[in-house]
Design an enzyme around this catalytic site. Sequence first.
Site, PDB file in Angstrom:
ATOM      1  N   GLN A  78      59.155 -68.208 -66.432  1.00 21.12           N
ATOM      2  CA  GLN A  78      59.906 -67.569 -65.339  1.00 21.12           C
ATOM      3  C   GLN A  78      60.158 -68.547 -64.189  1.00 21.12           C
ATOM      4  OE1 GLN A  78      61.494 -64.744 -64.936  1.00 21.12           O
ATOM      5  NE2 GLN A  78      61.039 -64.126 -67.028  1.00 21.12           N
ATOM      6  N   SER A  79      60.407 -69.813 -64.512  1.00 22.00           N
ATOM      7  CA  SER A  79      60.603 -70.824 -63.470  1.00 22.00           C
ATOM      8  C   SER A  79      61.881 -70.568 -62.649  1.00 22.00           C
ATOM      9  CB  SER A  79      60.696 -72.200 -64.140  1.00 22.00           C
ATOM     10  OG  SER A  79      61.176 -73.157 -63.224  1.00 22.00           O
TER      11      SER A  79
END
Length: 330
Positions: A78-79
């Site tokens: 989930q960068s």
Amino acid sequence: MTEIEGWNRVKLGSWPTPLERAPRLAVALGLGDDDLWVKRDDLTGLGGGGNKVRKLEWLVGTALGQGATTLVTSGAPQSNHARLTAAAGARLGMDVVLVLAGEPSGSESGNLALDAILGARVVRVGELSLPQIDEVVQEVAESLRSSGSVPAVIPFGGSSVLGAQGYVDAGHELLQQAPDLDTAVVAVGSGGTMAGLVHALGANRVFGVDCGALSDAATTVTRLIEGLSSGGRLPKLRLRLDQVGRGYSQLSAQVEDAILLAARTEGIVLDPIYTGRALAGLVAAVRDHDIRPGRRTVLLHTGGMPGVFGHRQLMVWAQKQLVEQRWSGA
Ligand SMILES: Cc1ncc(COP(=O)(O)O)c(C=O)c1O
């Protein structure tokens, strides 16, 4: 703007970002109603917004100056940094390859869904360590080179000395808006945001809250500050380590409370990994008298909202509320 040979900045965001008063949140924390302000770096304009836009202006600007055609970077599934690298590439007509931890699940959401919408190619590498992910990044860059592209590797989280320059800019911008600033509170992931702010504002005015992305955030932040400075004594950092809880991706009760508090006092949505932790750290610092009433405190909202939709624990919590709150008359 700093003029350093070989460094170039390309405009990707909308500046300056707003600085907004947060009186109801301030009072809920035990501060005066004029003490707490929020620097809206979630409203940076590109690809859903967030702090990484400032770093990418320098990182991608310099890569373009060196003739790059393709951006390659890495991160957690989930960068936010990966999502914004994808957006920067789209804006500038560059290809983007994202090397992300974890395995595909078939029901990707949040930042991962946006990565695809923004046109990035995503390579999932399973549960590797950061140095192992770096090796895959180098392999990807090599293979792009051999097929005629000119890849530029953007560091994890955008945190190199060059990327941190974006937060030197932000520190100067903030001082123009709030010359009487006492403390800026910021989430610490890969460290470049805090390092740039410390360089611009001085270590006493920056309060970092570690989010657990690195095993030793203090060393990384210090190394980046060293790179930004031309010698001199290294400052003692104000860095709070107690909000990591059971780990980077895990939602603690304090962070959940902080997210609900900001949402319900100011209508501001924080994320479970970074900005929720920053506010939880601020709550704890006011309780410990480390941050005091009567002085100007600024909470940096560094973005991350797409991560809300990619965080299973938080989504399960929200679904439960929706079921329990079913309308049965006033
Ligand atoms: C929303 C958000 N806030 C804060 C940070 C922390 O910034 P840095 O990595 O520069 O420490 C990140 C990093 O990924 C982020 O995505």
